[in-house]
Design an enzyme around this catalytic site. Structure first.
Site, mmCIF file in Angstrom:
data_model
loop_
_atom_site.group_PDB
_atom_site.id
_atom_site.type_symbol
_atom_site.label_atom_id
_atom_site.label_comp_id
_atom_site.label_asym_id
_atom_site.label_seq_id
_atom_site.Cartn_x
_atom_site.Cartn_y
_atom_site.Cartn_z
ATOM 1 N N ASP A 163 0.860 -1.198 0.269
ATOM 2 C CA ASP A 163 0.159 -0.144 0.159
ATOM 3 C C ASP A 163 0.756 1.307 0.121
ATOM 4 O O ASP A 163 0.528 2.439 -0.530
ATOM 5 C CB ASP A 163 -0.975 0.074 1.197
ATOM 6 C CG ASP A 163 -1.531 -1.170 1.606
ATOM 7 O OD1 ASP A 163 -0.836 -2.368 1.589
ATOM 8 O OD2 ASP A 163 -2.506 -1.070 2.298
ATOM 9 N N THR A 358 -4.344 -2.351 16.566
ATOM 10 C CA THR A 358 -5.623 -2.646 17.427
ATOM 11 C C THR A 358 -6.715 -2.394 16.786
ATOM 12 O O THR A 358 -7.237 -1.208 16.461
ATOM 13 C CB THR A 358 -5.335 -1.971 18.769
ATOM 14 O OG1 THR A 358 -4.067 -2.479 19.359
ATOM 15 C CG2 THR A 358 -6.199 -2.184 19.675
#
Length: 394
Positions: A163, A358
């Site tokens: 990316d 997370t």
């Protein structure tokens, strides 16, 4: 602001009742319809929450490149006005950027630099150049691997992701070509070479989503440092970065041929995993037949863009044109839909996929299947506009 909203209203009203068959519409018309949908859905920012703060997001840069291509041909001022309005949420009169932090060292933040350069060239307003120069400054001190590859983010140490190549390198190349920083092209080429060396699977030619130089991440292979799977959009980002950087890469540069060779290997690999039944590409590229896997819109658009532009520019042999044409046909049949008001929508884009963080993202097949798939994801719509803009030549 009223003038811009009035223009959006005209766009919306002009589409009422527009229900022609998608297959019969030319590619450039479909690109324009998708751009109009974007401008109606997001007139002020990419949030629908009243009073919410606009976010400096790479999604903006993806669909702005598509809109910039439309403006370059049509010269319709409302496209330029829209881009200015959205970017001026961040670009201050003195050229500073609100809601951007250089020291976050997030390569995603660099993506919008190409839009800033476009606006500077189109308007001659210095504030856009000053804002773009901040992103150039980030690259001067951005953390790197031992071989010189940009980390994806400071919070993801020692990691390169596919990316990130798209987020950083096309801007780096355009800046370097525009301001005679020719020495940078060695560095730009090395970003592609370093990550391909580490993440390319020798059996399939496909590229793993990410690589951890330290091999400390739970998702990383303890021997190679690679993530476990071939994520469609990750490879899509990398391919688009290749063909976009080649636009600016010096013809006589010693490493240009190496980039062109990577593109040839890349095209052969993605052609092999294009599904023969629907001509599309899947969320996890090499496991189309596995239960739960699905054709994914943004990756399919990115591959069509890369193949079509590669053929058009002469980087790829004409045989890849068939793959692009079939892929675009599959996109039209599977993902596009007009609503009752005549607005064009793109179905089937996975909202996000990543590694670590997370909540924890493991990079397993099950993880990639767990992320939500939505309609009208901005980066998917932007990739579609870019693909359609290339397909108008075929």
């Amino acid at each position: 602001m009223r003038k811009i909203l009035y223009l959006f209203l005209l766009i919306f009203l002009s589409n009422l009742g527009y229900t022609q068959e998608i297959d019969k519409l030319p590619a450039d018309k479909l690109a324009t319809e998708m751009a109009n949908t974007i401008m109606v859905k997001w007139p002020d920012s990419l949030t629908h929450q009243p009073g919410a703060t606009a976010k400096w997001s790479y999604d903006l840069g993806v669909f702005f490149e598509g809109i910039a291509n439309i403006y370059a041909v049509s010269h319709q001022k409302h496209y330029l006005a829209y881009m200015q309005h959205m970017m001026d949420l961040f670009v201050q009169p003195d050229g500073s950027l609100s809601r951007y932090s250089l020291t976050d060292y997030n390569i995603d933040y660099v993506k919008n630099g190409r839009t800033l350069l476009f606006l500077y060239k189109a308007t001659k307003e210095d504030k856009y150049l000053k804002a773009a120069s901040l992103l150039r400054e980030q690259l001067k001190t951005h953390p790197r691997t031992q071989e010189g590859g940009f980390w994806h983010k400071k919070v993801y140490p020692n990691q390169m992701w596919l990316d990130g190549i798209y987020m950083g390198q096309p801007f780096y190349a355009e800046w370097s070509a525009s301001f005679d920083e020719v020495k940078n092209f060695d560095d730009i080429a090395n970003q592609f070479l370093i990550i391909e060396k580490h993440v390319r699977d020798p059996k399939t030619g496909l590229l793993y989503h990410g690589w951890d130089e330290s091999r400390q991440q739970k998702w990383a292979n303890k021997f190679t440092g690679n993530s476990p799977n071939f994520w469609g959009r990750a490879m899509g980002w990398y391919g688009m970065a290749l063909v976009d950087v080649l636009d600016y890469f010096p013809k006589n540069h010693a490493k240009r041929r190496q980039l062109e060779d990577i593109l040839v290997r890349y095209a052969a690999a993605i052609e092999k995993v294009q599904n023969p039944q629907n001509s599309l590409w899947y969320q996890v590229l090499d496991q189309a037949d596995r239960k739960g896997n699905y054709p994914e819109a943004s990756a399919s658009c990115m591959f069509v863009y890369t193949l079509a532009k590669g053929v058009r520019k002469g980087y790829l042999k004409r045989k890849f044109e068939e793959s692009a044409v079939k892929g675009f046909s599959g996109i039209k049949q599977h993902f596009l839909e007009f609503d009752k008001n005549g607005m064009l929508h793109l179905k089937g884009t996975v909202q996000v996929s990543g590694l670590g963080g997370t909540p924890y993202r493991s990079g397993t097949f099950e993880y990639y299947m767990s992320e939500p798939v939505i309609e009208d994801d901005p980066k998917g719509m932007g990739a579609f506009i870019l693909a359609a803009d290339q397909m108008k030549y075929f």
